[in-house]
Motif scaffolding. Structure first.
Motif, PDB file in Angstrom:
ATOM      1  N   PHE A   1       0.867  -1.612   0.048  1.00 57.97           N
ATOM      2  CA  PHE A   1      -0.209  -0.121   0.309  1.00 57.97           C
ATOM      3  C   PHE A   1       0.730   1.465  -0.169  1.00 57.97           C
ATOM      4  N   ALA A   2       1.486   1.558   0.705  1.00 56.98           N
ATOM      5  CA  ALA A   2       3.133   1.966   0.728  1.00 56.98           C
ATOM      6  C   ALA A   2       3.218   2.517  -0.653  1.00 56.98           C
ATOM      7  N   ALA A   3       3.692   1.458  -1.613  1.00 57.53           N
ATOM      8  CA  ALA A   3       4.300   1.440  -2.290  1.00 57.53           C
ATOM      9  C   ALA A   3       3.747   2.070  -3.290  1.00 57.53           C
ATOM     10  N   SER A   4       2.523   1.702  -3.562  1.00 61.24           N
ATOM     11  CA  SER A   4       1.523   2.217  -4.299  1.00 61.24           C
ATOM     12  C   SER A   4       0.814   3.429  -4.017  1.00 61.24           C
ATOM     13  N   LEU A   5       1.223   4.193  -2.866  1.00 61.06           N
ATOM     14  CA  LEU A   5       1.112   5.773  -2.818  1.00 61.06           C
ATOM     15  C   LEU A   5       2.192   6.669  -3.305  1.00 61.06           C
ATOM     16  N   ALA A   6       3.674   5.665  -3.725  1.00 63.95           N
ATOM     17  CA  ALA A   6       4.778   6.822  -3.550  1.00 63.95           C
ATOM     18  C   ALA A   6       4.806   6.670  -4.786  1.00 63.95           C
ATOM     19  N   LEU A   7       4.220   5.022  -6.225  1.00 57.31           N
ATOM     20  CA  LEU A   7       3.429   5.410  -7.372  1.00 57.31           C
ATOM     21  C   LEU A   7       2.784   6.897  -7.829  1.00 57.31           C
ATOM     22  N   ALA A   8       1.376   6.863  -7.046  1.00 61.88           N
ATOM     23  CA  ALA A   8       1.494   7.543  -7.229  1.00 61.88           C
ATOM     24  C   ALA A   8       1.247   9.645  -6.950  1.00 61.88           C
ATOM     25  N   TRP A   9       2.236   9.330  -6.123  1.00 68.91           N
ATOM     26  CA  TRP A   9       2.433  10.527  -5.361  1.00 68.91           C
ATOM     27  C   TRP A   9       3.802  11.762  -6.258  1.00 68.91           C
ATOM     28  N   PRO A  10       3.787  11.438  -7.671  1.00 71.94           N
ATOM     29  CA  PRO A  10       4.016  12.294  -8.702  1.00 71.94           C
ATOM     30  C   PRO A  10       3.330  12.844  -9.878  1.00 71.94           C
ATOM     31  N   ILE A  11       1.845  12.494  -9.575  1.00 68.51           N
ATOM     32  CA  ILE A  11       0.894  12.919 -10.131  1.00 68.51           C
ATOM     33  C   ILE A  11       0.363  13.373 -10.205  1.00 68.51           C
ATOM     34  N   TYR A  12       0.032  14.047  -8.150  1.00 71.44           N
ATOM     35  CA  TYR A  12       0.053  14.741  -7.584  1.00 71.44           C
ATOM     36  C   TYR A  12       0.573  15.848  -7.509  1.00 71.44           C
ATOM     37  N   GLY A  13       1.971  15.888  -7.892  1.00 74.15           N
ATOM     38  CA  GLY A  13       3.421  16.913  -9.032  1.00 74.15           C
ATOM     39  C   GLY A  13       3.235  17.364  -9.851  1.00 74.15           C
TER      40      GLY A  13
ATOM     41  N   SER B   1       5.607   8.660 -12.367  1.00 76.78           N
ATOM     42  CA  SER B   1       4.847   7.769 -12.254  1.00 76.78           C
ATOM     43  C   SER B   1       5.441   6.701 -12.469  1.00 76.78           C
ATOM     44  N   PHE B   2       5.266   6.833 -14.759  1.00 79.82           N
ATOM     45  CA  PHE B   2       5.635   6.067 -15.597  1.00 79.82           C
ATOM     46  C   PHE B   2       6.550   5.711 -15.606  1.00 79.82           C
ATOM     47  N   VAL B   3       8.015   5.872 -15.307  1.00 82.56           N
ATOM     48  CA  VAL B   3       9.306   5.438 -15.359  1.00 82.56           C
ATOM     49  C   VAL B   3       9.726   4.671 -13.948  1.00 82.56           C
ATOM     50  N   LEU B   4       8.688   4.590 -12.829  1.00 77.15           N
ATOM     51  CA  LEU B   4       9.105   4.094 -11.442  1.00 77.15           C
ATOM     52  C   LEU B   4       8.011   3.279 -11.959  1.00 77.15           C
ATOM     53  N   ALA B   5       6.374   2.486 -12.621  1.00 79.79           N
ATOM     54  CA  ALA B   5       5.880   1.626 -12.508  1.00 79.79           C
ATOM     55  C   ALA B   5       7.078   0.792 -13.433  1.00 79.79           C
ATOM     56  N   ALA B   6       7.922   1.539 -14.633  1.00 79.13           N
ATOM     57  CA  ALA B   6       8.321   0.435 -15.474  1.00 79.13           C
ATOM     58  C   ALA B   6       9.801   0.067 -14.060  1.00 79.13           C
ATOM     59  N   THR B   7       9.752   0.627 -13.552  1.00 75.86           N
ATOM     60  CA  THR B   7      11.037  -0.078 -12.793  1.00 75.86           C
ATOM     61  C   THR B   7      10.614  -1.539 -11.402  1.00 75.86           C
TER      62      THR B   7
ATOM     63  N   PHE C   1      -0.369  -1.576  -9.969  1.00 78.07           N
ATOM     64  CA  PHE C   1      -0.841  -0.584 -10.283  1.00 78.07           C
ATOM     65  C   PHE C   1      -2.186  -0.702 -10.164  1.00 78.07           C
ATOM     66  N   THR C   2      -2.701  -1.533  -9.441  1.00 75.29           N
ATOM     67  CA  THR C   2      -4.275  -1.479  -9.129  1.00 75.29           C
ATOM     68  C   THR C   2      -4.805  -0.380  -8.468  1.00 75.29           C
ATOM     69  N   LEU C   3      -3.337  -0.090  -6.978  1.00 77.02           N
ATOM     70  CA  LEU C   3      -4.270   0.724  -5.675  1.00 77.02           C
ATOM     71  C   LEU C   3      -3.948   1.594  -5.768  1.00 77.02           C
ATOM     72  N   ALA C   4      -2.327   2.007  -7.337  1.00 73.03           N
ATOM     73  CA  ALA C   4      -1.909   3.475  -7.291  1.00 73.03           C
ATOM     74  C   ALA C   4      -2.477   4.069  -8.400  1.00 73.03           C
ATOM     75  N   PHE C   5      -3.702   3.311  -8.975  1.00 74.20           N
ATOM     76  CA  PHE C   5      -4.475   4.046 -10.080  1.00 74.20           C
ATOM     77  C   PHE C   5      -5.928   4.682  -9.432  1.00 74.20           C
ATOM     78  N   LEU C   6      -5.559   3.886  -7.948  1.00 72.89           N
ATOM     79  CA  LEU C   6      -7.054   4.026  -7.232  1.00 72.89           C
ATOM     80  C   LEU C   6      -6.506   5.803  -5.902  1.00 72.89           C
ATOM     81  N   ALA C   7      -5.060   5.382  -6.035  1.00 74.84           N
ATOM     82  CA  ALA C   7      -4.872   6.065  -5.737  1.00 74.84           C
ATOM     83  C   ALA C   7      -4.950   7.861  -6.293  1.00 74.84           C
ATOM     84  N   ALA C   8      -4.381   7.946  -7.005  1.00 72.78           N
ATOM     85  CA  ALA C   8      -4.247   8.460  -8.551  1.00 72.78           C
ATOM     86  C   ALA C   8      -5.445   9.446  -9.238  1.00 72.78           C
ATOM     87  N   ALA C   9      -6.662   8.623  -8.906  1.00 74.85           N
ATOM     88  CA  ALA C   9      -8.009   9.100  -9.453  1.00 74.85           C
ATOM     89  C   ALA C   9      -8.270  10.056  -9.067  1.00 74.85           C
TER      90      ALA C   9
END
Length: 219
Positions: free
Chosen positions: A27-39, A45-51, A71-79
């Motif tokens: 859950f923490a990783a998914s929040l970090a993945l969504a974080w750049p979208i808010y910024g 986020s794209f490069v982090l997802a690939a990594t 990816f599902t949790l990150a999508f929900l967090a960034a929605a």
């Protein structure tokens, strides 16, 4: 914002894939993945997802379920921020492929500026007297004034890769390939790979200024 999310993502994601079951690290990783979208930096986020996908696949196919959950949790967090982000990309023409290649490839890192990895500000830090002006493709100043990591960091990286070349492992090959890929992307118009990504990955057409990827080279 995008850069600050990288360390958190790598820390929590590496812990998540070592656990046999789903954990708070996922859950923490998914929040970090969504974080750049808010910024306002969806490219991170794209490069982090690939990594994250590369790290999971290096661990084995059994990690695919966790990758899907990530990816599902990150999508929900960034929605809540996705629609405003898509609207901004559409308004600026970046989503509708209205940008020219020259606009996308502005601020491509010149190969000579790779010296900045080992030596801080070798070309100066004043926009009016930037000593590498002739390699900026007509721009008044670089997007990032220095890609400095430190001479000892550069030497240690070279020693590490030198030792791994003798007995290469899959993970080492994956890391080396990732480094080379990001390096070529950072060079932008000087290496042509960035333009190839425009054709192969439609979403990549929304991203511009290859020099911004220099953070991944230093990392």
């Amino acid at each position: 914002c995008g850069q600050s999310a990288v360390g958190f993502f790598l820390f929590f994601w590496s812990r998540a894939i070592r656990r046999e079951t789903l954990s708070v690290n996922l859950f923490a990783a998914s929040l970090a993945l969504a974080w750049p979208i808010y910024g306002g930096d969806p490219q991170y986020s794209f490069v982090l997802a690939a990594t994250g996908a590369a790290i999971a696949l290096a661990r084995g196919r059994e990690q695919l379920s966790k990758l899907g959950a990530l990816f599902t949790l990150a999508f929900l967090a960034a929605a809540p921020q996705l629609l405003p982000t898509l609207n901004d990309l559409a308004v600026t023409g970046r989503l509708l492929d209205a940008q020219s290649d020259s606009d996308r490839l502005a601020w491509s890192l010149h190969p000579l500026r790779l010296f900045e990895i080992a030596f801080p500000l070798p070309f100066g830090d004043d926009p009016s007297v930037f000593h590498a002006g002739s390699i900026l493709d007509g721009l008044k100043q670089p997007f990032v004034f220095s890609q400095y990591a430190g001479v000892f960091s550069a030497l240690l990286a070279c020693v590490h890769f030198g030792l791994r070349i003798r007995r290469p492992k899959f993970r080492s090959l994956l890391a080396g390939s990732g480094f080379l890929l990001v390096l070529l992307l950072t060079l932008g118009s000087h290496a042509k790979l960035y333009s190839v990504f425009f054709q192969l990955i439609p979403l990549w057409r929304s991203f511009r200024y290859p020099e911004r990827l220099g953070y991944w080279v230093v990392l």
